[in-house]
Scaffold this motif. Structure first.
Motif, short mmCIF file in Angstrom:
data_model
loop_
_atom_site.label_atom_id
_atom_site.label_comp_id
_atom_site.label_asym_id
_atom_site.label_seq_id
_atom_site.Cartn_x
_atom_site.Cartn_y
_atom_site.Cartn_z
N TYR A 74 0.87 -1.18 0.00
CA TYR A 74 0.00 0.00 0.00
C TYR A 74 0.90 1.23 0.00
O TYR A 74 2.10 1.16 0.30
CB TYR A 74 -0.94 0.02 1.22
N ARG A 75 0.30 2.35 -0.36
CA ARG A 75 1.05 3.59 -0.41
C ARG A 75 1.48 4.00 1.01
O ARG A 75 0.70 3.96 1.95
CB ARG A 75 0.22 4.71 -1.04
N GLY A 76 2.72 4.40 1.14
CA GLY A 76 3.24 4.84 2.43
C GLY A 76 3.71 3.72 3.32
O GLY A 76 3.99 3.95 4.50
N GLU A 77 3.79 2.49 2.80
CA GLU A 77 4.28 1.38 3.62
C GLU A 77 5.74 1.63 4.03
O GLU A 77 6.54 2.15 3.25
CB GLU A 77 4.18 0.07 2.83
N ASP A 78 6.06 1.26 5.25
CA ASP A 78 7.42 1.46 5.77
C ASP A 78 8.43 0.71 4.89
O ASP A 78 8.35 -0.52 4.77
CB ASP A 78 7.50 0.94 7.21
N PRO A 79 9.38 1.42 4.28
CA PRO A 79 10.37 0.75 3.41
C PRO A 79 11.20 -0.30 4.14
O PRO A 79 11.74 -1.22 3.51
CB PRO A 79 11.25 1.91 2.92
N ARG A 80 11.30 -0.16 5.45
CA ARG A 80 12.09 -1.14 6.20
C ARG A 80 11.47 -2.53 6.14
O ARG A 80 12.18 -3.54 6.29
CB ARG A 80 12.25 -0.68 7.65
N LYS A 81 10.14 -2.59 5.92
CA LYS A 81 9.50 -3.91 5.77
C LYS A 81 10.00 -4.62 4.52
O LYS A 81 10.14 -5.84 4.50
CB LYS A 81 7.98 -3.74 5.72
N LEU A 82 10.25 -3.83 3.45
CA LEU A 82 10.77 -4.43 2.22
C LEU A 82 12.20 -4.94 2.41
O LEU A 82 12.63 -5.86 1.72
CB LEU A 82 10.73 -3.40 1.08
N LEU A 83 12.93 -4.32 3.33
CA LEU A 83 14.33 -4.71 3.54
C LEU A 83 14.47 -5.87 4.51
O LEU A 83 15.40 -6.67 4.37
CB LEU A 83 15.12 -3.50 4.06
N PHE A 84 13.57 -5.95 5.50
CA PHE A 84 13.77 -6.94 6.56
C PHE A 84 12.66 -7.99 6.64
O PHE A 84 12.80 -8.96 7.38
CB PHE A 84 13.88 -6.23 7.92
N ALA A 85 11.57 -7.79 5.89
CA ALA A 85 10.46 -8.74 5.98
C ALA A 85 10.22 -9.49 4.68
O ALA A 85 9.21 -10.19 4.54
CB ALA A 85 9.18 -8.00 6.41
N VAL B 228 12.19 -11.95 1.47
CA VAL B 228 13.36 -12.80 1.22
C VAL B 228 14.47 -12.04 0.50
O VAL B 228 15.63 -12.10 0.94
CB VAL B 228 12.94 -14.05 0.41
N PRO B 229 14.18 -11.30 -0.58
CA PRO B 229 15.27 -10.55 -1.23
C PRO B 229 15.91 -9.51 -0.30
O PRO B 229 17.12 -9.34 -0.31
CB PRO B 229 14.59 -9.89 -2.43
N GLY B 230 15.07 -8.82 0.48
CA GLY B 230 15.61 -7.80 1.37
C GLY B 230 16.46 -8.37 2.48
O GLY B 230 17.58 -7.90 2.74
N LEU B 231 15.95 -9.40 3.16
CA LEU B 231 16.67 -9.97 4.30
C LEU B 231 17.97 -10.65 3.85
O LEU B 231 19.02 -10.46 4.49
CB LEU B 231 15.78 -10.98 5.02
N THR B 232 17.92 -11.41 2.76
CA THR B 232 19.15 -12.04 2.27
C THR B 232 20.16 -11.00 1.82
O THR B 232 21.37 -11.18 1.98
CB THR B 232 18.84 -12.99 1.11
N GLY B 233 19.65 -9.90 1.25
CA GLY B 233 20.56 -8.82 0.83
C GLY B 233 21.28 -8.20 2.01
O GLY B 233 22.49 -7.94 1.94
N VAL B 234 20.55 -7.97 3.10
CA VAL B 234 21.17 -7.39 4.30
C VAL B 234 22.25 -8.32 4.86
O VAL B 234 23.35 -7.89 5.21
CB VAL B 234 20.10 -7.10 5.37
N ILE B 235 21.94 -9.60 4.94
CA ILE B 235 22.91 -10.57 5.48
C ILE B 235 24.13 -10.66 4.56
O ILE B 235 25.28 -10.75 5.03
CB ILE B 235 22.27 -11.95 5.66
N MET B 236 23.91 -10.64 3.24
CA MET B 236 25.04 -10.69 2.30
C MET B 236 25.95 -9.48 2.45
O MET B 236 27.17 -9.59 2.32
CB MET B 236 24.52 -10.79 0.87
N VAL B 237 25.37 -8.33 2.70
CA VAL B 237 26.18 -7.12 2.92
C VAL B 237 27.07 -7.30 4.14
O VAL B 237 28.26 -6.95 4.13
CB VAL B 237 25.27 -5.89 3.07
#
Length: 565
Positions: A129-140, A142-151
């Motif tokens: 939805y519009r205005g969703e917290d971008p942190r959910k895309l990063l940590f909630a 699979v692409p976001g969470l695996t990306g953070v761990i890879m970094v």
């Protein structure tokens, strides 16, 4: 080479950037994400290439096979194989650089997915939805969470690979670098998320087209130009045989679409890039494990001056060439850690013994020495196999190729060693002692620089035996030995009457490299000379520069180097 590789990656980045910036199939996604889409996909293509190639230089068995089996006939091409470590480091640095771009672009993409949420393209949105917290895309996700761990994994591997950490604590470098397997597993999961999608029905729905069905259904006023051309238009779709009037197409520049846009995730191309090299590397590691699974038999351990230890051993069906190295693994020292050491003695047709010299400079070598030398009064004792002490289990992986294998393939070779860097040349000298006539080499310049006089005793006996053998065969000019003592107070000599031949070749100070190269070029006009260096980087840089310099004698120097780091 590094500049060429960086330029190639920048070119690939630019080509992929233009593809996503101008490609019609990414029109709607580009409208939503802007340049973040182009930068993220362009950097991803560079990462795919480098993550694919960074493993190949670590396939040591493959490199040794290509070098030793003469599958690569050109000597110049074989010399490129010796740049494998440089290529590995260059790929690693490239991965770090473009990972920063990739992460930054996806941070912008996460923000744009949230702010530019469009209900017309639900399947295209990563946000809910519009205005969703971008942190959910990063940590909630699979692409976001695996990306953070890879970094995080990449950061550990990158920082632990710096020269300061490798020298001060090699254990940290070793264990963090083995996280590469975790990195690749996460990478395969990361690309399977399918966050970025492309349009599949460009013919039925050209980007930016006008959809009359949708306009009527939503009770939106139809454009006046369209009403004039189609006054009786209903919500029914256009007949397929109805041609769009030319005036409408030419004057209004409006294209009619017959269906809604459809979007689909890309197939994870990264799997194609990394699956081959990763499987090849895993197969090689399995082969190396099977090959080195049987421990060697240690025949003798000798303690040399200046904290150097010599280990001699035998192993069934072990074959090696002069200049190659092996990897030693002692479980009682470390369950996972192992270290490379150059062979100073290779097995021959008449003897199966091979050996290494190692300098005790770190925790691993110190623990290894303590296990081998149980009692100080037995430090220099050599026992036969049937009387030997109970040495710890030692596993040998290898042998593997190195630049010094080529030293016997030149007519004239210049070998320069600094301190313990003499070990690769020791196996060459041992081989010449067994017989030199079967090799192409006809003249060898051997330069050895040490800080203390006792270091020359490591291979003083070998040098004297080779010198005497060549004199007996009336070939005293075959080898030119020059020993340099860089730090000395007054005149010093290698103690022992039998070392008189070496004392006459012992010089105080450092070599005058320019004069040395000029003299060698003058004595070997219009010949190609192989230059081999194993020692400090300062000496290596000087020799590299002189090898690339021209001379008036038509002599060509080809530079080869082995690095401690």
């Amino acid at each position: 080479f590094q500049f060429f590789w960086l330029s190639l990656n920048v070119w690939l980045f630019g080509k992929t950037f233009l593809l996503y910036n101008e490609g019609l199939q990414y029109y709607y996604l580009h409208q939503m994400l802007g340049l973040g889409l182009c930068v993220s996909r362009a950097s991803a293509s560079v990462l795919n290439l480098n993550c694919c190639l960074v493993l190949l230089p670590m396939c040591r068995v493959l490199l040794a096979f290509l070098r030793g089996s003469q599958k690569v006939a050109s000597k110049k091409t074989r010399r490129l194989l010796d740049k494998s470590k440089t290529f590995h480091v260059t790929c690693g640095v490239t991965i770090c650089i473009f990972s920063v771009l990739h992460v930054a672009a996806h941070l912008v993409n996460a923000l744009n997915f949230s702010e530019n949420y469009n209900e017309e393209f639900v399947t295209l949105n990563a946000a809910n939805y519009r205005g969703e917290d971008p942190r959910k895309l990063l940590f909630a996700t699979v692409p976001g969470l695996t990306g953070v761990i890879m970094v995080l994994v990449l950061f550990l591997m990158c920082t632990a690979s710096t020269y300061a950490i490798r020298v001060s604590n090699y254990d940290i470098f070793w264990y963090t670098h083995n996280l590469f397997f975790v990195f690749y597993m996460l990478l395969m999961l990361h690309v399977s998320g399918g966050v970025l999608k492309y349009q599949t029905n460009l013919e039925e729905h050209p980007p930016g087209c006008f959809n009359p069905n949708k306009t009527v259904r939503q009770n939106v006023t139809v454009p006046k130009a369209f009403e004039e051309l189609f006054p009786d238009y209903t919500a029914e779709p256009f007949p397929e045989d109805l041609a769009v009037p030319e005036p409408f197409v030419q004057n209004s520049f409006v294209r009619i679409c017959s269906e809604e846009p459809k979007f689909q995730s890309h197939f994870p191309e990264t799997w194609f890039w990394i699956s081959g090299p990763l499987c090849l590397y895993c197969v090689e590691r399995l082969y190396r494990y099977i090959r080195s699974n049987k421990p060697v038999t240690i025949t003798s351990v000798i303690s040399h001056p200046s904290n150097v230890l010599e280990v001699r051993m035998v192993k069934d069906d072990f074959e090696a060439r002069p200049g190659q190295y092996v990897i030693l693994h002692c479980p009682r020292v470390s369950a996972l850690e192992s270290h490379p050491f150059t062979l100073t003695m290779c097995p021959t047709d008449t003897k199966a013994t091979f050996g290494v010299h190692l300098k005790v400079v770190g925790d691993w070598t110190e623990r290894f020495r303590d296990l081998l030398l149980l009692h100080s009064n037995q430090d220099t004792e050599i026992l036969p196999i049937f009387q030997q002490r109970r040495y710890p289990k030692l596993y040998v992986d290898g042998p593997f190729g190195s630049p010094f294998e080529e030293s016997l393939n030149y007519e004239v070779s210049l070998c320069v060693a600094g301190g313990i860097g003499v070990t690769p040349f020791a196996s060459v000298l041992n081989t010449l002692l067994d017989g030199w006539k079967c090799y192409k080499l006809r003249r060898l310049y051997f330069i050895w620089v040490c800080r203390d006089i006792e270091s020359f005793r490591w291979f003083a006996d070998l040098l004297c035996m080779l010198h005497n053998k060549l004199w007996q065969e009336n070939r005293p000019d075959y080898i030119n030995i020059q020993l340099y003592l860089s730090q000395a107070d007054g005149i010093q000599k290698i103690i022992g009457e039998k070392y008189q031949a070496l004392n006459s070749r012992l010089l105080i100070g450092r070599p005058r490299w320019k004069l040395l190269f000029d003299d060698i070029a003058k004595c070997n006009r219009r010949k190609t000379i192989g230059v081999f260096c194993c020692g400090p980087n300062k000496i290596s840089k000087i020799l590299h520069k002189l090898s690339n310099s021209s001379n008036s004698y038509g002599t060509r120097f080809e530079y080869n180097k082995e690095s401690f780091s």
